[in-house]
Write a protein that holds these residues in place. Structure first.
Motif, PDB file in Angstrom:
ATOM      1  N   LEU A  14      45.200  40.815  32.578  1.00 24.91           N
ATOM      2  CA  LEU A  14      45.392  39.674  33.479  1.00 24.91           C
ATOM      3  C   LEU A  14      46.849  39.571  33.924  1.00 24.91           C
ATOM      4  N   GLY A  15      47.780  39.868  33.018  1.00 24.83           N
ATOM      5  CA  GLY A  15      49.198  39.871  33.386  1.00 24.83           C
ATOM      6  C   GLY A  15      49.488  40.908  34.460  1.00 24.83           C
ATOM      7  N   ASN A  16      48.910  42.091  34.328  1.00 21.51           N
ATOM      8  CA  ASN A  16      49.089  43.133  35.344  1.00 21.51           C
ATOM      9  C   ASN A  16      48.467  42.718  36.672  1.00 21.51           C
ATOM     10  N   TYR A  17      47.296  42.101  36.611  1.00 23.00           N
ATOM     11  CA  TYR A  17      46.630  41.596  37.816  1.00 23.00           C
ATOM     12  C   TYR A  17      47.559  40.612  38.531  1.00 23.00           C
ATOM     13  N   LYS A  18      48.134  39.682  37.769  1.00 25.53           N
ATOM     14  CA  LYS A  18      49.019  38.675  38.366  1.00 25.53           C
ATOM     15  C   LYS A  18      50.275  39.314  38.953  1.00 25.53           C
ATOM     16  N   LEU A  19      50.830  40.314  38.281  1.00 31.99           N
ATOM     17  CA  LEU A  19      52.006  41.004  38.827  1.00 31.99           C
ATOM     18  C   LEU A  19      51.709  41.584  40.201  1.00 31.99           C
ATOM     19  N   ASP A  20      50.517  42.141  40.369  1.00 28.74           N
ATOM     20  CA  ASP A  20      50.152  42.759  41.639  1.00 28.74           C
ATOM     21  C   ASP A  20      49.761  41.742  42.700  1.00 28.74           C
ATOM     22  N   THR A  21      48.980  40.743  42.335  1.00 20.47           N
ATOM     23  CA  THR A  21      48.386  39.840  43.331  1.00 20.47           C
ATOM     24  C   THR A  21      49.132  38.520  43.484  1.00 20.47           C
ATOM     25  N   GLY A  22      49.976  38.172  42.522  1.00 20.85           N
ATOM     26  CA  GLY A  22      50.716  36.916  42.582  1.00 20.85           C
ATOM     27  C   GLY A  22      50.035  35.753  41.884  1.00 20.85           C
ATOM     28  N   THR A  23      48.805  35.947  41.424  1.00 21.02           N
ATOM     29  CA  THR A  23      48.080  34.883  40.733  1.00 21.02           C
ATOM     30  C   THR A  23      47.040  35.496  39.807  1.00 21.02           C
ATOM     31  N   PHE A  24      46.496  34.674  38.932  1.00 15.95           N
ATOM     32  CA  PHE A  24      45.389  35.117  38.093  1.00 15.95           C
ATOM     33  C   PHE A  24      44.077  34.949  38.857  1.00 15.95           C
ATOM     34  N   PRO A  25      43.016  35.663  38.463  1.00 15.91           N
ATOM     35  CA  PRO A  25      41.707  35.414  39.076  1.00 15.91           C
ATOM     36  C   PRO A  25      41.280  33.963  38.823  1.00 15.91           C
ATOM     37  N   THR A  26      40.561  33.395  39.773  1.00 14.79           N
ATOM     38  CA  THR A  26      40.031  32.045  39.585  1.00 14.79           C
ATOM     39  C   THR A  26      38.905  32.071  38.562  1.00 14.79           C
ATOM     40  N   GLN A  29      36.027  33.830  40.110  1.00 16.63           N
ATOM     41  CA  GLN A  29      36.159  35.286  40.175  1.00 16.63           C
ATOM     42  C   GLN A  29      35.957  35.903  38.796  1.00 16.63           C
ATOM     43  N   GLY A  30      36.434  35.227  37.776  1.00 10.29           N
ATOM     44  CA  GLY A  30      36.214  35.645  36.394  1.00 10.29           C
ATOM     45  C   GLY A  30      36.866  36.961  36.027  1.00 10.29           C
ATOM     46  N   LEU A  31      36.529  37.424  34.834  1.00  8.46           N
ATOM     47  CA  LEU A  31      37.103  38.663  34.309  1.00  8.46           C
ATOM     48  C   LEU A  31      36.652  39.895  35.095  1.00  8.46           C
ATOM     49  N   ILE A  32      35.553  39.790  35.829  1.00  9.73           N
ATOM     50  CA  ILE A  32      35.075  40.934  36.616  1.00  9.73           C
ATOM     51  C   ILE A  32      36.105  41.323  37.678  1.00  9.73           C
ATOM     52  N   ALA A  33      36.997  40.383  38.043  1.00  5.88           N
ATOM     53  CA  ALA A  33      38.059  40.683  39.009  1.00  5.88           C
ATOM     54  C   ALA A  33      39.024  41.730  38.468  1.00  5.88           C
ATOM     55  N   LEU A  34      39.003  41.955  37.166  1.00  9.35           N
ATOM     56  CA  LEU A  34      39.826  43.010  36.588  1.00  9.35           C
ATOM     57  C   LEU A  34      39.236  44.389  36.848  1.00  9.35           C
ATOM     58  N   ARG A  35      37.968  44.452  37.218  1.00  9.15           N
ATOM     59  CA  ARG A  35      37.281  45.719  37.496  1.00  9.15           C
ATOM     60  C   ARG A  35      36.950  45.907  38.969  1.00  9.15           C
ATOM     61  N   ILE A  36      36.573  44.810  39.640  1.00 11.82           N
ATOM     62  CA  ILE A  36      36.119  44.866  41.031  1.00 11.82           C
ATOM     63  C   ILE A  36      36.991  43.940  41.865  1.00 11.82           C
ATOM     64  N   LYS A  37      37.562  44.457  42.946  1.00 10.00           N
ATOM     65  CA  LYS A  37      38.489  43.691  43.770  1.00 10.00           C
ATOM     66  C   LYS A  37      37.801  42.500  44.428  1.00 10.00           C
ATOM     67  N   PRO A  38      38.326  41.293  44.170  1.00  6.34           N
ATOM     68  CA  PRO A  38      37.825  40.127  44.915  1.00  6.34           C
ATOM     69  C   PRO A  38      38.207  40.249  46.393  1.00  6.34           C
ATOM     70  N   ASP A  40      39.441  38.217  48.533  1.00  9.75           N
ATOM     71  CA  ASP A  40      40.697  37.601  48.964  1.00  9.75           C
ATOM     72  C   ASP A  40      41.894  37.987  48.104  1.00  9.75           C
ATOM     73  N   ALA A  41      41.779  39.035  47.307  1.00  7.63           N
ATOM     74  CA  ALA A  41      42.878  39.449  46.435  1.00  7.63           C
ATOM     75  C   ALA A  41      43.767  40.457  47.167  1.00  7.63           C
ATOM     76  N   ASN A  42      44.920  39.987  47.627  1.00  8.85           N
ATOM     77  CA  ASN A  42      45.881  40.871  48.284  1.00  8.85           C
ATOM     78  C   ASN A  42      46.642  41.648  47.226  1.00  8.85           C
ATOM     79  N   GLN A  43      46.999  42.873  47.554  1.00  5.09           N
ATOM     80  CA  GLN A  43      47.791  43.732  46.679  1.00  5.09           C
ATOM     81  C   GLN A  43      47.088  44.081  45.367  1.00  5.09           C
ATOM     82  N   TRP A  44      45.758  43.942  45.314  1.00  3.08           N
ATOM     83  CA  TRP A  44      44.989  44.330  44.117  1.00  3.08           C
ATOM     84  C   TRP A  44      45.161  45.830  43.932  1.00  3.08           C
TER      85      TRP A  44
END
Length: 100
Positions: A14-26, A29-38, A40-44
């Motif tokens: 989740l920390g890596n996700y936030k570094l790339d996208t600027g926020t945590f998944p909602t 979006q849940g934990l699946i956002a760590l595997r599948i790009k949401p 509206d997730a920019n820079q995923w």
């Protein structure tokens, strides 16, 4: 112990996700956002987990909430062996905001 290790791994991803996208998944979006790009997730730049999101050691889904109720990071909860809030021993909740 296994649940604590998994939660720790999720928090790192989740920390890596936030570094790339600027926020945590909602929460939605849940934990699946760590595997599948949401959508509206920019820079995923994932996937952020090598394998599909695992169940907890008792076969239950982890509970994910962002924004969380315990600081700036998301809340991650394993409900223990009984799959119910609270409990003692093997049925005790394991949570991301406490070192247990």
């Amino acid at each position: 112990t296994a649940a604590r290790v998994q939660i720790h791994g999720f928090m790192g991803a989740l920390g890596n996700y936030k570094l790339d996208t600027g926020t945590f998944p909602t929460t939605e979006q849940g934990l699946i956002a760590l595997r599948i790009k949401p959508q509206d997730a920019n820079q995923w730049n994932g996937p952020y987990l090598e394998q599909d999101v695992p169940k907890d050691p008792w076969g239950h889904d982890y509970i994910y909430k962002y924004p969380g109720d315990h600081g700036d990071a998301p809340d991650l909860i394993c409900l223990g062996g009984d799959g119910q809030p609270g409990g003692d021993g093997l049925n005790a909740d394991i949570v991301s905001w406490k070192n247990q």
